[in-house]
Design a protein around this motif. Structure first.
Motif, PDB file in Angstrom:
ATOM      1  N   ALA A  88       0.925  -1.186   0.145  1.00 49.94           N
ATOM      2  CA  ALA A  88      -0.032   0.023   0.093  1.00 49.94           C
ATOM      3  C   ALA A  88       0.905   1.361   0.122  1.00 49.94           C
ATOM      4  CB  ALA A  88      -0.786   0.046   1.282  1.00 49.94           C
ATOM      5  N   ASP A  89       2.015   1.100   0.896  1.00 52.09           N
ATOM      6  CA  ASP A  89       2.818   2.451   0.663  1.00 52.09           C
ATOM      7  C   ASP A  89       3.430   2.670  -0.388  1.00 52.09           C
ATOM      8  OD1 ASP A  89       2.060   2.821   3.569  1.00 52.09           O
ATOM      9  OD2 ASP A  89       3.757   1.891   4.238  1.00 52.09           O
ATOM     10  N   VAL A  90       4.160   1.531  -0.948  1.00 47.34           N
ATOM     11  CA  VAL A  90       4.742   1.809  -2.204  1.00 47.34           C
ATOM     12  C   VAL A  90       4.007   1.937  -3.530  1.00 47.34           C
ATOM     13  CG1 VAL A  90       6.472   0.671  -4.038  1.00 47.34           C
ATOM     14  CG2 VAL A  90       6.780   0.421  -1.314  1.00 47.34           C
ATOM     15  N   PHE A  91       2.885   1.276  -3.648  1.00 51.73           N
ATOM     16  CA  PHE A  91       1.929   1.285  -4.940  1.00 51.73           C
ATOM     17  C   PHE A  91       0.512   1.678  -4.643  1.00 51.73           C
ATOM     18  CE2 PHE A  91       5.200  -2.371  -5.625  1.00 51.73           C
ATOM     19  CZ  PHE A  91       5.844  -1.888  -6.662  1.00 51.73           C
ATOM     20  N   GLY A  92       0.253   1.594  -3.697  1.00 46.94           N
ATOM     21  CA  GLY A  92      -1.086   2.457  -3.348  1.00 46.94           C
ATOM     22  C   GLY A  92      -2.262   1.546  -2.837  1.00 46.94           C
ATOM     23  N   PRO A  93      -3.457   2.068  -2.520  1.00 46.88           N
ATOM     24  CA  PRO A  93      -4.420   1.117  -2.037  1.00 46.88           C
ATOM     25  C   PRO A  93      -4.958   0.259  -2.920  1.00 46.88           C
ATOM     26  CG  PRO A  93      -5.328   3.281  -1.980  1.00 46.88           C
ATOM     27  CD  PRO A  93      -3.603   3.518  -2.494  1.00 46.88           C
ATOM     28  N   ARG A  94      -5.197   0.571  -4.191  1.00 47.29           N
ATOM     29  CA  ARG A  94      -5.827  -0.365  -5.081  1.00 47.29           C
ATOM     30  C   ARG A  94      -4.789  -1.405  -5.217  1.00 47.29           C
ATOM     31  NH1 ARG A  94      -7.675   1.121 -11.459  1.00 47.29           N
ATOM     32  NH2 ARG A  94      -8.221  -1.216 -11.965  1.00 47.29           N
ATOM     33  N   SER A  95      -3.398  -1.314  -5.417  1.00 51.26           N
ATOM     34  CA  SER A  95      -2.385  -2.400  -5.602  1.00 51.26           C
ATOM     35  C   SER A  95      -2.692  -3.354  -4.473  1.00 51.26           C
ATOM     36  CB  SER A  95      -1.037  -1.910  -5.793  1.00 51.26           C
ATOM     37  OG  SER A  95      -0.882  -1.255  -7.061  1.00 51.26           O
ATOM     38  N   ALA A  96      -2.749  -2.571  -3.223  1.00 47.23           N
ATOM     39  CA  ALA A  96      -2.701  -3.559  -1.980  1.00 47.23           C
ATOM     40  C   ALA A  96      -4.061  -4.381  -1.911  1.00 47.23           C
ATOM     41  CB  ALA A  96      -2.794  -2.571  -0.732  1.00 47.23           C
ATOM     42  N   SER A  97      -5.032  -3.920  -2.511  1.00 52.43           N
ATOM     43  CA  SER A  97      -6.250  -4.839  -2.636  1.00 52.43           C
ATOM     44  C   SER A  97      -5.869  -5.980  -3.512  1.00 52.43           C
ATOM     45  CB  SER A  97      -7.568  -3.939  -3.105  1.00 52.43           C
ATOM     46  OG  SER A  97      -8.667  -4.816  -3.256  1.00 52.43           O
ATOM     47  N   GLU A  98      -5.378  -5.668  -4.479  1.00 48.48           N
ATOM     48  CA  GLU A  98      -5.117  -6.658  -5.548  1.00 48.48           C
ATOM     49  C   GLU A  98      -4.068  -7.532  -4.944  1.00 48.48           C
ATOM     50  OE1 GLU A  98      -5.608  -3.628  -9.567  1.00 48.48           O
ATOM     51  OE2 GLU A  98      -3.419  -4.256  -8.855  1.00 48.48           O
ATOM     52  N   PHE A  99      -3.177  -7.122  -4.420  1.00 49.56           N
ATOM     53  CA  PHE A  99      -2.221  -8.052  -3.691  1.00 49.56           C
ATOM     54  C   PHE A  99      -2.822  -8.990  -2.762  1.00 49.56           C
ATOM     55  CE2 PHE A  99       0.587  -8.858   0.041  1.00 49.56           C
ATOM     56  CZ  PHE A  99       1.350  -9.501  -0.500  1.00 49.56           C
ATOM     57  N   PHE A 139      -2.946  -7.768 -11.815  1.00 51.27           N
ATOM     58  CA  PHE A 139      -2.411  -6.457 -11.368  1.00 51.27           C
ATOM     59  C   PHE A 139      -2.598  -5.054 -12.191  1.00 51.27           C
ATOM     60  CE2 PHE A 139      -0.260  -9.777  -8.730  1.00 51.27           C
ATOM     61  CZ  PHE A 139      -0.609  -9.350  -7.518  1.00 51.27           C
ATOM     62  N   THR A 140      -2.802  -4.108 -11.736  1.00 53.74           N
ATOM     63  CA  THR A 140      -2.919  -2.962 -12.407  1.00 53.74           C
ATOM     64  C   THR A 140      -1.491  -2.358 -12.710  1.00 53.74           C
ATOM     65  OG1 THR A 140      -5.100  -2.269 -11.368  1.00 53.74           O
ATOM     66  CG2 THR A 140      -3.906  -0.567 -12.488  1.00 53.74           C
ATOM     67  N   ASP A 141      -0.807  -2.357 -11.758  1.00 55.20           N
ATOM     68  CA  ASP A 141       0.441  -1.754 -11.645  1.00 55.20           C
ATOM     69  C   ASP A 141       1.570  -3.222 -12.321  1.00 55.20           C
ATOM     70  OD1 ASP A 141       3.584  -1.283 -11.102  1.00 55.20           O
ATOM     71  OD2 ASP A 141       2.621   0.270  -9.985  1.00 55.20           O
ATOM     72  N   PRO A 142       2.127  -2.918 -13.248  1.00 56.34           N
ATOM     73  CA  PRO A 142       2.929  -3.870 -14.252  1.00 56.34           C
ATOM     74  C   PRO A 142       4.235  -4.249 -13.440  1.00 56.34           C
ATOM     75  CG  PRO A 142       3.525  -1.742 -15.178  1.00 56.34           C
ATOM     76  CD  PRO A 142       2.390  -1.557 -14.369  1.00 56.34           C
ATOM     77  N   ARG A 143       4.620  -3.727 -12.333  1.00 53.70           N
ATOM     78  CA  ARG A 143       5.857  -3.946 -11.545  1.00 53.70           C
ATOM     79  C   ARG A 143       5.434  -5.221 -10.598  1.00 53.70           C
ATOM     80  NH1 ARG A 143       7.061   2.121  -9.793  1.00 53.70           N
ATOM     81  NH2 ARG A 143       5.033   2.031  -9.516  1.00 53.70           N
TER      82      ARG A 143
END
Length: 525
Positions: free
Chosen positions: A115-126, A183-187
């Motif tokens: 969440a800190d690095v990629f944001g709340p949306r990525s945290a939910s996907e994770f 994942f929204t973020d390709p990383r």
């Protein structure tokens, strides 16, 4: 140990052969382990450095219950034989844009970091991906990993009992396709796509089911104090205490058949009659005839091809500068879409992801001077041994690794030289018949798991164990395979003929039963 007990020769002292030797010796079987290298461990090998022996193969222990079960099944405890350091940080990940992410043993801490690095949306996907990985792992542990001979029917039955699994398996998608959609973020997709390489595959060609590997890692990562070789030594010592005999620097040249089944093995010093042979090497070595033409039919070529990835592995000691390293570190390629393209074409990568293990930091230490390092660069396997090509590959790998890390801010003093590298051709020499492929058969394709050889072969009395055999590569999987192999041998022994010609084994082991319990820490296996 009674001489009347059935006699099993185990060819190879990798983790699979060691675990099988322990199980069989504990059950009263007369076990002789024949290892062509000077120490036990197989791919769990070490190389000497000025800072001490450094791991030059697997660096971590995952799926700890597998090893606890191995020791418990012979009446002892894992913790009585090795010291394990639980890793708070599972791995530290670096991207060229400066992004850094720590995945943690504590799942809540991992979620906060994402969440800190990629944001709340990525945290939910994770979070949802982690749940998916858990569901897949728990669903397929019994019918696949714990089964000695899995079938597509068993897999279908498991899915029929829980139809929701279909949306997690996504059989029509590769691992890369599945992650890119999730994942929204390709990383983050890039991070978990790399797990395909853990079993020697490419993310675009491996099944999405491999996402379950994340759950195996999320359950915990442990460092074996003294390096992974200590696990091998401990198992060898315990097997010896139950009567197993280890012969190092002993190369098996041929397996003899009598009435269509294994009856003896040959070494440079003579013939050893046996009731069964357990081969702990690359299964391809059998059908290539490296143990004699008579046993070629034991394994079909289709069970070992296409081959998995290989690697260039750099093992050395130096003082690092420029980057705050953890014990396990991953430095990602700048272009996830083209990262694996060259490997798919059998060529070296130009913009690779690199794994860097700072071994001395795994136990919580922060050395002031030189530290021990292992760096892994994925490479294609070789077509054939070629000294000139290997010399060029060594130079290319050495330059690529150091240039790539320097670009990301990491340097070493003194700078390690090309001699610190083990190349694909080097691995082929260490593990005959492998073509340098470190994981046996490729995991590409949805049905790849059913195409690997199982512990029983087409020839009675010849069995297989190791990372090239079901349930697959990796130290935990090879240890599970050993349980399958030992059970198969014990079940079959009553039906194996006990008549064997007398031994004519004329020599003695280069390592006695006593010294086999404590091989040199600085020798490579």
């Amino acid at each position: 140990m009674s001489d009347a007990a059935p006699h099993v020769a185990i060819v190879g002292a990798g983790i699979g052969g060691l675990a099988a030797a322990l199980r069989l010796a504990h059950r009263g079987v007369r076990v002789t382990v024949l290892e062509r290298h000077g120490t036990p461990g197989g791919k769990m090998r070490t190389l000497p450095t000025v800072a001490g022996p450094v791991d030059a193969g697997p660096t971590v222990l995952t799926m700890k219950p597998v090893f606890e079960a191995l020791f418990a099944d012979v009446g002892t405890r894992l913790d009585d034989h090795v010291t394990l350091d639980a890793q708070t940080i599972l791995a530290r990940h670096f991207w060229p844009d400066g992004t850094r992410l720590d995945l943690m043993h504590d799942p809540d801490a991992s979620l906060r970091n994402v969440a800190d690095v990629f944001g709340p949306r990525s945290a939910s996907e994770f979070a949802s991906f982690s749940e998916k990985a858990r569901t897949l792992f728990e669903a397929f542990d019994a019918p696949m990993m714990q089964s000695a001979a899995p079938t597509s029917a068993a897999l279908t039955l498991e899915v029929a009992k829980n139809p929701k699994l279909i949306r997690h398996i996504t059989p029509h998608l590769s691992l890369m396709q599945s992650l890119s959609r999730h994942f929204t973020d390709p990383r983050l997709a890039q991070l978990f796509a790399r797990y395909a390489t853990y079993v020697g595959g490419l993310p675009a060609l491996s099944p999405a089911l491999l996402s379950l590997i994340w759950h195996a890692e999320r359950m915990g990562v442990w460092h074996v104090r003294g390096g992974m070789i200590e696990l091998a030594r401990s198992i060898a010592k315990l097997a010896t205490s139950f009567g197993a005999t280890f012969h190092y620097d002993t190369h098996v040249t041929r397996v003899e058949l009598q009435a269509g089944q294994a009856c003896a093995v040959y070494t440079a010093t003579g013939r050893i009659s046996v009731d069964a042979v357990l081969f702990n090497g690359d299964p391809a070595a059998l059908h290539l005839g490296l143990l004699g033409d008579a046993v070629k039919p034991a394994v079909t070529p289709e069970a070992t091809r296409p081959r998995s990835l290989s690697a260039c592995v750099m093992s050395f000691a130096a003082k690092p500068q420029g980057v705050a390293l953890s014990g396990h570190n991953v430095f990602f390629s700048g272009d996830p879409k083209s990262e694996y393209g060259p490997l798919a074409q059998g060529r070296m990568q130009t913009d690779p992801t690199l794994y860097v293990c700072a071994q001395d930091r795994l136990s919580g230490d922060r050395p002031d001077g030189q530290e021990r390092f292992e760096i892994i660069l994925n490479c294609p396997p070789i077509d054939r041994p070629d000294p000139e090509h290997d010399k060029k590959a060594r130079t290319i790998c050495h330059t690529l690794i150091l240039k790539r890390l320097r670009h990301l801010g990491l340097t070493f003093t003194p700078q390690p030289g090309p001699e610190t590298l083990t190349t694909p051709q080097g691995f082929d020499s260490l593990y005959p018949g492998s073509a340098g492929a470190l994981y046996g058969r490729s995991p590409h394709g949805m049905m790849a798991a059913f195409k690997r050889p199982t512990v029983r072969t087409a020839i009675p009395g010849i069995y297989l164990v190791g990372g090239g055999v079901h349930p697959g590569p990796g130290v935990p999987m090879a240890t599970l395979c050993a349980r399958h192999a030992a059970e198969a041998i014990l079940n079959d022994l009553p039906s194996i003929s006990r008549f064997r010609p007398a031994d004519t084994h004329g020599g003695t082991s280069t390592v006695s039963a006593t010294t086999a319990r404590a091989p040199s820490r600085s020798s490579a296996s």
